[in-house]
Enzyme design. Structure first.
Site, PDB file in Angstrom:
ATOM      1  N   TYR A 109     122.375 -29.029  59.848  1.00  8.33           N
ATOM      2  CA  TYR A 109     122.857 -27.857  59.398  1.00  8.33           C
ATOM      3  C   TYR A 109     124.505 -28.065  59.620  1.00  8.33           C
ATOM      4  CZ  TYR A 109     124.006 -22.923  59.282  1.00  8.33           C
ATOM      5  OH  TYR A 109     124.665 -21.532  59.020  1.00  8.33           O
ATOM      6  N   GLU A 197     127.820 -22.649  53.388  1.00  7.83           N
ATOM      7  CA  GLU A 197     126.829 -23.385  54.366  1.00  7.83           C
ATOM      8  C   GLU A 197     125.973 -24.384  53.556  1.00  7.83           C
ATOM      9  OE1 GLU A 197     122.874 -20.843  55.013  1.00  7.83           O
ATOM     10  OE2 GLU A 197     123.601 -20.847  57.056  1.00  7.83           O
TER      11      GLU A 197
END
Ligand code: GDP
Ligand code: MN
Length: 398
Positions: A109, A197
């Protein structure tokens, strides 16, 4: 403004950041053409809607035959994706992204955000990629790494290397990760992003670092200097009332309550919502007509508020600094003539020519059948609006 995944990936690609090869399609035959152009023997079909969690909702499918590319695309186009972020009504899939499938070994992530408190950027990373960060924050907060970054200069290689090591990467992956992270931060700075993101950022079988998903939001206030990004705006993904409002330069956000608000200035809009809540009511929207609210804007703002069937009372709370209160009153009254009879209008004006403005409202209230009320203070206006809204709800419920 949010970008679609395919748009965000196009942006990243233009910076030389590794993303899978692929193309967008709006029909199944288009999708088949893209898959054939990509060659290979495995493809990913991805729903292009503004929402995360598509994988779990059936919006990400891996296929290994041309016939499945076609069938899966046919199924996905037109389907509704329902995730935590879309609400119950879901989002209709109008376009899909067809990509060559990646041989995933690790999912990481990685995201960049603006940290208002420290006036810096912050990079968030976790070795537990693929999972949504909100979920990770609840179940395994220790697995989340954060690093403050300059808001002006792209992050240094040393910062990327440090995070790579914390993520457990080894060998040449350390520098590869650092290089991708630095470029992502460059995009974040240069494109005035609010959020970038990558979930997941993956390591493939050949030790490549690839952005498999990309969620990008660009600051609306900076769009004037990013015309290419602005062209990517997808009105189909926006609330129709918000689209209408943007045409007239009004800031409108729809909410769940029954008191429609028309206010000038974002600060006053927030104060108005607070005071409605203080008296036990619920605002139906946030609407800022801006500093130079003229008669025309006031009329349009009214129409937008009225398209919300939940609105029982309209509360106008305007400070006439640049515009005179009597002019605002005239605009409000003209618009009010179009208000269906069962709705109430509460007006609170202050500023230049406030007495003239109020007199106009009061006269109109007497001479017309409309339920128009002039209030003296913001508190009076909010209290009355809440009372009228409650009465209207009671009446409706019998
Ligand atoms: P999201 O669910 O909306 O966040 O969509 P993502 O693009 O992140 O995809 C969800 C998941 O699908 C990823 O975390 C991967 O596990 C899987 N996935 C997506 N693309 C590929 C691919 O090319 N190969 C493989 N093996 N899995 C993929
Ligand atoms: Mn994702």
């Amino acid at each position: 403004m949010y970008l679609h995944e395919f748009q965000a990936k196009g942006l990243l690609r233009s910076y030389g950041i590794p993303v899978p090869d692929g193309g967008v399609a709006s029909t199944a035959s288009d999708a088949l053409r893209v898959a054939k152009e990509l060659q290979g023997d495995k493809w990913v079909i991805k729903a292009q809607v503004h929402a995360g969690g598509r994988g779990k909702a059936g919006g990400v499918k891996i296929v290994d035959k041309y016939s499945s590319v076609y069938d899966t695309s046919t199924e996905m186009l037109g389907m509704k994706i329902i995730t935590k972020q879309t609400g119950e009504e879901g989002k209709t899939v109008r376009r899909i992204l067809v990509e060559e499938a990646t041989d995933i070994r690790h999912e990481i992530y990685l995201s960049f955000m603006v940290d208002r408190d420290s006036e810096q950027h912050v990079m968030i990373a976790s070795a537990e990629g693929g999972t949504e960060i909100e979920e990770l924050a609840e179940t395994n907060p220790e697995a989340i790494i954060s690093e403050k970054l300059s808001a002006v200069v792209p992050m240094g290689n040393y910062q990327g290397r440090k995070i790579a090591k914390m993520l457990g990467l080894e060998g040449k992956l350390i520098n590869r990760f650092a290089a991708v992270a630095a470029k992502l931060h460059q995009v974040f700075i240069e494109q005035d992003c609010m959020l970038l993101e990558i979930n997941p950022l993956v390591i493939d079988g050949k030790q490549n670092v690839i952005c498999l998903d990309a969620k990008v939001s660009v600051d609306d206030n900076a769009l004037f200097r990013h015309s290419k990004v602005e062209e990517m705006k997808d009105y189909g993904e926006m609330d129709p009332q918000e689209v209408r409002a943007s045409i007239y330069d009004l800031s409108y956000v729809s909410m769940d309550g029954n008191i429609g608000c028309m206010v000038n200035g974002a600060g006053l809009a927030m104060a108005t919502m607070d005071i409605i809540k203080f008296y036990g009511g619920e605002p139906a929207n946030f609407l800022d007509v801006g500093g130079g609210a003229d008669e025309n804007k006031v009329r349009e703002a009214f129409k937008i508020i009225l398209t919300d069937p939940q609105v029982k009372v309209i509360l106008v709370n305007i400070f006439g600094g640049i515009v005179r209160c009597d002019l605002i009153a005239k605009g409000v009254l003209k618009a009010a003539e179009e208000v269906p009879g069962d709705r109430h209008l509460v007006v609170r004006l202050d500023g230049t020519n406030v007495e003239e403005g109020k007199a106009l409202i009061n006269e109109h209230a007497k001479s017309s059948g409309l339920s128009v009320h002039a209030a003296d203070t913001m508190a009076d206006a909010a209290e009355l609006a809440v009372k009228l809204a409650n009465q209207a709800e009671d009446k409706e419920q019998g």
